[in-house]
Write a protein that holds these residues in place. Sequence first.
Motif: not given
Length: 114
Positions: A79-90
């Motif tokens: 869930d943390e990894l997905v949230e990082r992607y949602r916040r723009g992490w690439d």
Amino acid sequence: MAQSREERLRRQRERQREYRRRLRAARKPSRDDIARAALHWAIRETMQDEQQLDRLGDRVIPILVAQGFDRKKCDEAFDELVERYRRGWDFQRRFPEDGDNGKDVVGGTKDGAT
């Protein structure tokens, strides 16, 4: 003559270091490089569809649990990894040691062309 554990480990580290050097020189991706790219692709492809994203987690997390990881911690980490992607992490590309540190785009070239 039996070699000491320390000597055996030292030789093993040297072999592994040389193996990694050869892979870098040949620009051949490691298993971890491929897995990193595959996970990036899978998350990006399923991020817009919550049901698909849940299915991805439902398939990945049991594999991690079977390897001895705690299920709750796996859920949290996913869930943390997905949230990082949602916040723009690439995608975080590992840079080769040859000084080529231009950003790669998964599925394209450094200049963004596909």
